[in-house]
Design a protein around this motif. Structure first.
Motif, PDB file in Angstrom:
ATOM      1  N   MET A 128      16.075  26.379 -18.180  1.00 10.92           N
ATOM      2  CA  MET A 128      14.755  25.807 -18.484  1.00 10.92           C
ATOM      3  C   MET A 128      14.197  25.033 -17.283  1.00 10.92           C
ATOM      4  SD  MET A 128      14.711  24.737 -22.510  1.00 10.92           S
ATOM      5  CE  MET A 128      16.225  23.845 -22.589  1.00 10.92           C
ATOM      6  N   ALA A 129      15.086  24.319 -16.585  1.00 13.13           N
ATOM      7  CA  ALA A 129      14.637  23.577 -15.397  1.00 13.13           C
ATOM      8  C   ALA A 129      14.150  24.535 -14.318  1.00 13.13           C
ATOM      9  CB  ALA A 129      15.777  22.714 -14.859  1.00 13.13           C
ATOM     10  N   ALA A 130      14.861  25.659 -14.154  1.00 15.71           N
ATOM     11  CA  ALA A 130      14.463  26.622 -13.125  1.00 15.71           C
ATOM     12  C   ALA A 130      13.106  27.232 -13.469  1.00 15.71           C
ATOM     13  CB  ALA A 130      15.527  27.709 -12.996  1.00 15.71           C
ATOM     14  N   ALA A 131      12.910  27.590 -14.746  1.00 13.06           N
ATOM     15  CA  ALA A 131      11.636  28.212 -15.154  1.00 13.06           C
ATOM     16  C   ALA A 131      10.483  27.220 -14.995  1.00 13.06           C
ATOM     17  CB  ALA A 131      11.737  28.701 -16.598  1.00 13.06           C
ATOM     18  N   ALA A 132      10.702  25.985 -15.427  1.00  8.07           N
ATOM     19  CA  ALA A 132       9.630  24.986 -15.331  1.00  8.07           C
ATOM     20  C   ALA A 132       9.343  24.641 -13.869  1.00  8.07           C
ATOM     21  CB  ALA A 132      10.008  23.730 -16.116  1.00  8.07           C
ATOM     22  N   GLY A 133      10.397  24.605 -13.041  1.00  8.51           N
ATOM     23  CA  GLY A 133      10.206  24.340 -11.609  1.00  8.51           C
ATOM     24  C   GLY A 133       9.405  25.443 -10.950  1.00  8.51           C
ATOM     25  N   ALA A 134       9.733  26.692 -11.315  1.00 11.47           N
ATOM     26  CA  ALA A 134       8.995  27.829 -10.749  1.00 11.47           C
ATOM     27  C   ALA A 134       7.530  27.768 -11.185  1.00 11.47           C
ATOM     28  CB  ALA A 134       9.642  29.136 -11.206  1.00 11.47           C
ATOM     29  N   LEU A 135       7.302  27.388 -12.441  1.00  9.35           N
ATOM     30  CA  LEU A 135       5.921  27.273 -12.939  1.00  9.35           C
ATOM     31  C   LEU A 135       5.169  26.201 -12.143  1.00  9.35           C
ATOM     32  CD1 LEU A 135       3.934  28.232 -15.159  1.00  9.35           C
ATOM     33  CD2 LEU A 135       4.759  26.344 -16.572  1.00  9.35           C
ATOM     34  N   ARG A 136       5.817  25.054 -11.960  1.00  2.29           N
ATOM     35  CA  ARG A 136       5.191  23.988 -11.161  1.00  2.29           C
ATOM     36  C   ARG A 136       4.834  24.488  -9.765  1.00  2.29           C
ATOM     37  NH1 ARG A 136       9.471  20.081  -9.756  1.00  2.29           N
ATOM     38  NH2 ARG A 136      10.028  21.935  -8.573  1.00  2.29           N
ATOM     39  N   ASP A 137       5.715  25.282  -9.171  1.00  7.11           N
ATOM     40  CA  ASP A 137       5.512  25.722  -7.787  1.00  7.11           C
ATOM     41  C   ASP A 137       4.655  26.976  -7.677  1.00  7.11           C
ATOM     42  OD1 ASP A 137       7.105  23.588  -7.166  1.00  7.11           O
ATOM     43  OD2 ASP A 137       8.946  24.766  -6.994  1.00  7.11           O
ATOM     44  N   GLY A 138       4.088  27.419  -8.803  1.00  7.34           N
ATOM     45  CA  GLY A 138       3.211  28.597  -8.768  1.00  7.34           C
ATOM     46  C   GLY A 138       3.967  29.891  -8.563  1.00  7.34           C
ATOM     47  N   ALA A 139       5.283  29.867  -8.885  1.00  3.15           N
ATOM     48  CA  ALA A 139       6.107  31.061  -8.631  1.00  3.15           C
ATOM     49  C   ALA A 139       6.563  31.727  -9.923  1.00  3.15           C
ATOM     50  CB  ALA A 139       7.321  30.662  -7.792  1.00  3.15           C
ATOM     51  N   ALA A 140       6.038  31.299 -11.074  1.00  9.04           N
ATOM     52  CA  ALA A 140       6.507  31.858 -12.352  1.00  9.04           C
ATOM     53  C   ALA A 140       5.586  32.978 -12.822  1.00  9.04           C
ATOM     54  CB  ALA A 140       6.569  30.748 -13.406  1.00  9.04           C
ATOM     55  N   THR A 141       6.183  33.905 -13.593  1.00  8.20           N
ATOM     56  CA  THR A 141       5.404  34.983 -14.193  1.00  8.20           C
ATOM     57  C   THR A 141       5.188  34.670 -15.675  1.00  8.20           C
ATOM     58  OG1 THR A 141       7.412  36.153 -14.825  1.00  8.20           O
ATOM     59  CG2 THR A 141       6.474  36.677 -12.643  1.00  8.20           C
ATOM     60  N   THR A 142       4.334  35.465 -16.316  1.00  8.89           N
ATOM     61  CA  THR A 142       4.131  35.295 -17.763  1.00  8.89           C
ATOM     62  C   THR A 142       5.458  35.484 -18.500  1.00  8.89           C
ATOM     63  OG1 THR A 142       2.042  36.385 -17.347  1.00  8.89           O
ATOM     64  CG2 THR A 142       2.609  36.040 -19.641  1.00  8.89           C
ATOM     65  N   GLU A 143       6.295  36.397 -18.008  1.00  6.41           N
ATOM     66  CA  GLU A 143       7.602  36.647 -18.654  1.00  6.41           C
ATOM     67  C   GLU A 143       8.486  35.398 -18.553  1.00  6.41           C
ATOM     68  OE1 GLU A 143       6.285  38.942 -16.399  1.00  6.41           O
ATOM     69  OE2 GLU A 143       5.506  40.085 -18.105  1.00  6.41           O
ATOM     70  N   ASP A 144       8.418  34.701 -17.403  1.00  6.34           N
ATOM     71  CA  ASP A 144       9.203  33.463 -17.255  1.00  6.34           C
ATOM     72  C   ASP A 144       8.775  32.432 -18.307  1.00  6.34           C
ATOM     73  OD1 ASP A 144      10.659  34.333 -15.020  1.00  6.34           O
ATOM     74  OD2 ASP A 144       9.042  33.751 -13.649  1.00  6.34           O
ATOM     75  N   VAL A 145       7.464  32.345 -18.492  1.00  5.85           N
ATOM     76  CA  VAL A 145       6.950  31.367 -19.460  1.00  5.85           C
ATOM     77  C   VAL A 145       7.368  31.775 -20.871  1.00  5.85           C
ATOM     78  CG1 VAL A 145       4.836  30.398 -20.475  1.00  5.85           C
ATOM     79  CG2 VAL A 145       5.049  30.631 -17.992  1.00  5.85           C
ATOM     80  N   GLU A 146       7.334  33.057 -21.174  1.00  4.11           N
ATOM     81  CA  GLU A 146       7.764  33.525 -22.498  1.00  4.11           C
ATOM     82  C   GLU A 146       9.244  33.228 -22.717  1.00  4.11           C
ATOM     83  OE1 GLU A 146       6.325  34.148 -25.305  1.00  4.11           O
ATOM     84  OE2 GLU A 146       4.636  33.555 -24.039  1.00  4.11           O
ATOM     85  N   ARG A 147      10.035  33.398 -21.650  1.00  6.95           N
ATOM     86  CA  ARG A 147      11.473  33.086 -21.757  1.00  6.95           C
ATOM     87  C   ARG A 147      11.676  31.591 -22.032  1.00  6.95           C
ATOM     88  NH1 ARG A 147      12.733  37.329 -18.206  1.00  6.95           N
ATOM     89  NH2 ARG A 147      12.087  36.131 -16.398  1.00  6.95           N
ATOM     90  N   LEU A 148      10.888  30.774 -21.324  1.00 14.06           N
ATOM     91  CA  LEU A 148      10.985  29.320 -21.534  1.00 14.06           C
ATOM     92  C   LEU A 148      10.661  28.989 -22.997  1.00 14.06           C
ATOM     93  CD1 LEU A 148      11.429  26.518 -20.272  1.00 14.06           C
ATOM     94  CD2 LEU A 148       9.028  26.509 -19.570  1.00 14.06           C
ATOM     95  N   ARG A 149       9.632  29.675 -23.517  1.00 14.80           N
ATOM     96  CA  ARG A 149       9.252  29.438 -24.915  1.00 14.80           C
ATOM     97  C   ARG A 149      10.394  29.839 -25.856  1.00 14.80           C
ATOM     98  NH1 ARG A 149       4.378  28.564 -26.877  1.00 14.80           N
ATOM     99  NH2 ARG A 149       3.264  29.456 -25.099  1.00 14.80           N
ATOM    100  N   ARG A 150      11.011  30.998 -25.578  1.00 15.85           N
ATOM    101  CA  ARG A 150      12.105  31.473 -26.439  1.00 15.85           C
ATOM    102  C   ARG A 150      13.291  30.497 -26.399  1.00 15.85           C
ATOM    103  NH1 ARG A 150      11.518  36.566 -24.759  1.00 15.85           N
ATOM    104  NH2 ARG A 150      13.379  36.560 -23.455  1.00 15.85           N
ATOM    105  N   TRP A 151      13.637  30.040 -25.200  1.00 18.97           N
ATOM    106  CA  TRP A 151      14.752  29.091 -25.090  1.00 18.97           C
ATOM    107  C   TRP A 151      14.440  27.801 -25.850  1.00 18.97           C
ATOM    108  CZ3 TRP A 151      14.617  30.174 -19.177  1.00 18.97           C
ATOM    109  CH2 TRP A 151      15.378  31.318 -18.893  1.00 18.97           C
ATOM    110  N   SER A 152      13.175  27.372 -25.799  1.00 14.73           N
ATOM    111  CA  SER A 152      12.817  26.101 -26.449  1.00 14.73           C
ATOM    112  C   SER A 152      13.022  26.187 -27.960  1.00 14.73           C
ATOM    113  CB  SER A 152      11.377  25.702 -26.107  1.00 14.73           C
ATOM    114  OG  SER A 152      10.458  26.468 -26.858  1.00 14.73           O
ATOM    115  N   VAL A 153      13.079  27.406 -28.497  1.00 15.87           N
ATOM    116  CA  VAL A 153      13.340  27.583 -29.929  1.00 15.87           C
ATOM    117  C   VAL A 153      14.837  27.841 -30.159  1.00 15.87           C
ATOM    118  CG1 VAL A 153      12.836  29.026 -31.949  1.00 15.87           C
ATOM    119  CG2 VAL A 153      11.012  28.507 -30.278  1.00 15.87           C
ATOM    120  N   LEU A 154      15.373  28.782 -29.372  1.00 15.34           N
ATOM    121  CA  LEU A 154      16.756  29.240 -29.623  1.00 15.34           C
ATOM    122  C   LEU A 154      17.815  28.178 -29.329  1.00 15.34           C
ATOM    123  CD1 LEU A 154      16.715  32.880 -28.152  1.00 15.34           C
ATOM    124  CD2 LEU A 154      16.843  32.178 -30.555  1.00 15.34           C
TER     125      LEU A 154
END
Ligand SMILES: Cc1cc2nc3c(=O)[nH]c(=O)nc-3n(C[C@H](O)[C@H](O)[C@H](O)COP(=O)(O)O)c2cc1C
Ligand code: SF4
Length: 431
Positions: A349-375
């Motif tokens: 989750m830290a890696a995905a959020a860090g990538a998002l902050r740095d403008g390096a995340a894809t929509t799939e990364d964000v969807e994965r972050l969402r899935r982890w936040s539930v699972l």
């Protein structure tokens, strides 16, 4: 508003609210001053005090807001079952691993006798023959040491235990494990400490602020206690307010105070507010709807948030994506490294959020972050992973425009440089 500077922490109370825990006097309250104010009054009827605690509706101030009377009664009753082999144990939890909070160390440094008195009362109610004060801040430890030295005769042996600071070190099973085996890392539950804690005995682990309310209840009773607060969140609470580009202040507030009144006390315009980080790092982010809330447990639960330990970081200029990324990176570093779901989950989750902050995340990364936040919710031996999932889920649900801006690489809030902090909104510099 009354404002006082004590050690390095500024304290304040709103007009019309008489503080019960904070004092205007500067420095440590010694035994004579505490006794003169009515402290250490003899407790002749512990069951009557337990009834007052029950009637007061006092809930824990360590984060989970669990009713103190239920814990006291359970430990007392469990202790009676093993009475022949030994008594129960009480632990005053003052570790305060939460970086955005200073309330416990303020109490320990300035009002150690109030805490020791609360510990004594709790110990008497549950029939304890051992008591611990569990801290990590060296100044707090020193203050408690002096206070213990001032007391001429103690009805119960009180031991001071100092631990290396850490986010998980204050979790209740970590405190018990530290006492039992010298390792401040959480253990699986059950058993919970009230069933089998220190030396397998029924153990009450209570936050120091929770215990600090007991002498007030002994002296004034439940009705007076309920004169402040709401029916479901009675009394006052200590709130560490950080962020908004201002110096941290420790407030004693009546539960139910409108958030906008707190902002006014703190000198922050509602127009500036983008949201808050609630309950320290535990309850996640809350968007501008925070401006319509009252500071009580029932309102915060309705909003899907929580008061936690009373620490609130006000977000004004900082970007919520960058704040969430920093908090998740903190959990990645600070988890106890014991549970696969936690150390892998917080890292991902830290890696995905860090990538998002740095403008390096894809929509799939964000969807994965969402899935982890539930699972990942509810996994791990302690609630650290819940805290991390709260941060991720509230970011994605409540700040979709900021998330979209980061996916598009156009976040104004992060220009020219994104917010980064090892310990975001730390209330006092880490020793
Ligand atoms: C990761 C984690 C860290 C915690 N840290 C603290 C802490 O530093 N101090 C504290 O009083 N409670 C802390 N808690 C809550 C304790 O486990 C426990 O609920 C609390 O000490 C009980 O006291 P109370 O009922 O008076 O709130 C933490 C919980 C978790 C999950
Ligand atoms: S859930 Fe995480 S922080 Fe808690 S005990 Fe397991 S590894 Fe440690």
């Amino acid at each position: 508003m009354n404002t006082t500077q004590s050690t390095t922490i500024t304290t304040a109370t709103p007009p019309g609210c008489t503080p019960r825990l904070l004092t205007e006097r500067a420095g440590r309250e010694d035994l004579a001053a505490y006794r003169q104010a009515g402290g250490y009054a003899p407790l002749t009827d512990p069951d009557a005090l337990l009834s007052e605690v029950e009637a007061s509706g006092l809930v824990g101030r360590g984060g989970a807001a669990f009713p103190l009377a239920v814990k006291l009664r359970t430990v007392r009753d469990n202790g009676r079952l093993i009475a022949e082999t030994g008594g129960t144990v009480v632990v005053a939890n003052g570790e305060e691993g939460e970086p955005a909070s200073v309330k416990d160390r303020w109490l320990l440094r300035n009002r150690p006798h109030l805490i020791l008195d609360g510990l004594r009362l709790a110990a008497t109610i549950v029939g304890a023959d051992r008591a611990y004060v569990y801290v990590s801040d060296p100044e707090s430890a020193h203050s408690v040491e002096i206070a213990l030295g001032e007391i001429d005769s103690q009805p119960i042996r009180v031991e001071l235990l100092t631990v290396q600071p850490g986010y998980v070190a204050g979790e209740e099973t970590a405190a018990v494990r530290m006492i039992n085996e010298g390792l401040a890392k959480p253990t699986d539950k059950p058993p919970r400490p009230f069933e089998a804690g220190v030396d397998d005995r029924p153990t009450l682990v209570s936050n120091v602020e929770t215990l600090a309310n007991l002498p007030y209840l002994q002296r004034h009773g439940a009705a007076a206690f309920r004169a402040e607060g709401t029916s479901l969140s009675p009394g006052t609470f200590l709130a560490t307010i950080t962020g908004a580009g201002r110096a941290p202040v420790l407030y004693e507030l009546p539960h139910g105070l409108p958030f906008t009144e707190l902002l006014a006390l703190h000198g922050v315009s509602p127009d500036q507010v983008r949201g808050v980080l609630m309950g320290g790092y535990f309850a996640g982010l809350l968007d501008r709807r925070v401006l319509e809330t009252n500071l009580d447990h029932e309102t915060m639960r309705r909003m899907g948030s929580g008061l936690g330990c009373g620490a609130i970081s006000v977000i004004t200029d900082d970007c919520p994506v960058a704040v969430a990324a920093s908090v998740l990176a903190y959990f990645d570093r600070e988890n106890a490294g014991q549970c696969g779901s936690c150390f892998n989950g917080t890292a991902a989750m830290a890696a995905a959020a860090g990538a998002l902050r740095d403008g390096a995340a894809t929509t799939e990364d964000v969807e994965r972050l969402r899935r982890w936040s539930v699972l990942l919710r509810g996994r791990g031996a302690c609630a650290t992973l819940d805290a991390a999932t709260n941060v991720a889920a509230t970011l994605l649900d409540q700040f979709p425009d900021d998330v979209a801006a980061h996916l598009g690489g156009t976040c104004q809030g992060c220009s020219p440089a994104a917010f980064r902090a090892d310990r975001p909104y730390e209330a006092e510099a880490h020793a």
